[in-house]
Design an enzyme around this catalytic site. Structure first.
Site, PDB file in Angstrom:
ATOM      1  N   GLY A   1       0.743  -1.402   0.027  1.00  0.00           N
ATOM      2  CA  GLY A   1       0.137  -0.184  -0.056  1.00  0.00           C
ATOM      3  C   GLY A   1       0.800   1.321   0.018  1.00  0.00           C
ATOM      4  O   GLY A   1       0.256   2.466   0.369  1.00  0.00           O
TER       5      GLY A   1
ATOM      6  N   LYS B   1       3.637   0.966  -4.858  1.00  0.00           N
ATOM      7  CA  LYS B   1       4.701   0.438  -5.977  1.00  0.00           C
ATOM      8  C   LYS B   1       3.988   0.571  -7.338  1.00  0.00           C
ATOM      9  O   LYS B   1       4.963   1.064  -8.067  1.00  0.00           O
ATOM     10  CB  LYS B   1       4.811  -1.110  -5.565  1.00  0.00           C
TER      11      LYS B   1
ATOM     12  N   LYS C   1       4.729  -7.933 -14.118  1.00  0.00           N
ATOM     13  CA  LYS C   1       4.150  -8.311 -12.824  1.00  0.00           C
ATOM     14  C   LYS C   1       3.830  -9.746 -12.704  1.00  0.00           C
ATOM     15  O   LYS C   1       2.734 -10.487 -13.161  1.00  0.00           O
ATOM     16  CB  LYS C   1       2.645  -7.444 -12.634  1.00  0.00           C
TER      17      LYS C   1
ATOM     18  N   ASP D   1      -2.825  -4.873 -11.346  1.00  0.00           N
ATOM     19  CA  ASP D   1      -1.774  -3.805 -11.422  1.00  0.00           C
ATOM     20  C   ASP D   1      -1.341  -3.443 -12.814  1.00  0.00           C
ATOM     21  O   ASP D   1      -0.990  -2.420 -13.152  1.00  0.00           O
ATOM     22  CB  ASP D   1      -0.530  -4.257 -10.585  1.00  0.00           C
TER      23      ASP D   1
ATOM     24  N   ALA E   1       5.250  -8.423  -5.269  1.00  0.00           N
ATOM     25  CA  ALA E   1       4.228  -8.232  -4.450  1.00  0.00           C
ATOM     26  C   ALA E   1       4.249  -7.957  -3.050  1.00  0.00           C
ATOM     27  O   ALA E   1       5.077  -8.855  -2.688  1.00  0.00           O
ATOM     28  CB  ALA E   1       3.347  -9.802  -4.813  1.00  0.00           C
ATOM     29  N   GLY E   2       3.938  -6.979  -2.470  1.00  0.00           N
ATOM     30  CA  GLY E   2       4.283  -6.633  -1.101  1.00  0.00           C
ATOM     31  C   GLY E   2       5.517  -6.127  -1.037  1.00  0.00           C
ATOM     32  O   GLY E   2       6.165  -5.493  -1.958  1.00  0.00           O
TER      33      GLY E   2
ATOM     34  N   SER F   1       3.434   8.711  -1.884  1.00  0.00           N
ATOM     35  CA  SER F   1       2.442   9.603  -1.634  1.00  0.00           C
ATOM     36  C   SER F   1       2.703  10.897  -0.937  1.00  0.00           C
ATOM     37  O   SER F   1       2.952  10.428   0.107  1.00  0.00           O
ATOM     38  CB  SER F   1       1.242   8.630  -1.108  1.00  0.00           C
TER      39      SER F   1
ATOM     40  N   GLY G   1      -2.742  10.755  -4.526  1.00  0.00           N
ATOM     41  CA  GLY G   1      -3.684  10.882  -5.466  1.00  0.00           C
ATOM     42  C   GLY G   1      -3.168  10.468  -6.933  1.00  0.00           C
ATOM     43  O   GLY G   1      -4.134  10.721  -7.854  1.00  0.00           O
TER      44      GLY G   1
END
Length: 226
Positions: free
Chosen positions: A12, A15, A37, A49, A110-111, A170, A199
């Site tokens: 979160g 990435k 991915k 993604d 992933a993560g 972000s 955003g």
């Protein structure tokens, strides 16, 4: 082969947006880009993604291997679905198959860095080692980020994976003391390559392209391809 793995200090932190922004900047700089991915989870709730990267970046060379329905870590998602994780060899072959002269290959994990992506507990770090890849680390500016980032950088260093730098995933338009302090401290840990606005993932393609063009230093991006 020029490969940059895009990882993060946590789930979160942005990435996918960071990967899309670098891909978009490179594309606008005239660099051929492929985005991979290998393992996608959460498809039953609409997580995709690669589709997000395509929408934001305009890159069309997109490759994945396995998709699991549940929004869980790959090993848990595979077990829940009664499916197997891919092998390390399958992932390496997938990525190597994207190689072209002058092409930049971005591989989104992933993560975090040490999440199991393939059988035998293979992680994104293991893939980076075998591919001779750089690692771009997406970070937060909230409390806890300094420890998370330092641990990720140490995990890279212990296996000889070079860090390409950090991307803040972000950045709010009204940062407080915590965010401002952490941003300065993060830049002392590794080169800060971009700070993406909060955003950014909701922007349309035109605005995202303008943001991406300004976010990264073009001279640095062009040095990635060899």
């Amino acid at each position: 082969m020029t490969v940059v793995v895009v990882t993060g200090t946590d789930t979160g932190v942005g990435k996918t947006v960071a990967c899309a922004a670098l891909a978009c900047h490179a594309r606008q700089a005239g660099i051929e880009v492929a985005v991979c991915k290998p393992v996608q989870t959460g498809t039953q709730i609409g997580d995709d993604d690669l589709a997000e990267v395509a929408r934001l970046s305009g890159v069309t060379e997109l490759t994945g291997l396995v998709r699991y329905p549940q929004p869980l870590a790959p090993a848990a998602a595979a077990e829940h679905a009664g499916m197997a994780l891919p092998t390390r060899e399958q992932l390496l072959e997938l990525i190597a198959g994207l190689d072209r002269p002058g092409r930049l290959i971005l591989v989104e994990g992933a993560g975090g860095l040490l999440v199991e992506l393939a059988d035998a507990s293979a992680t994104l770090r293991d893939l980076a080692v075998e591919l001779g890849a750089l690692a771009l680390v997406t970070v937060s500016v909230e409390l806890g980020t300094l420890n998370h980032t330092a641990l990720t950088l140490e995990a890279l260093t212990t296996r000889g994976v070079a860090c390409a730098g950090l991307v803040i995933g972000s950045w709010t338009g009204r940062p407080g003391a915590v965010q401002i302090s952490n941003r300065s401290a993060l830049a002392r840990l590794a080169p800060m390559r971009a700070t993406l606005p909060a955003g950014a993932g909701s922007m349309d393609a035109t605005d995202f392209a303008a943001m991406s063009a300004a976010a990264f230093d073009r001279d640095w991006v062009t040095t990635l391809v060899h």
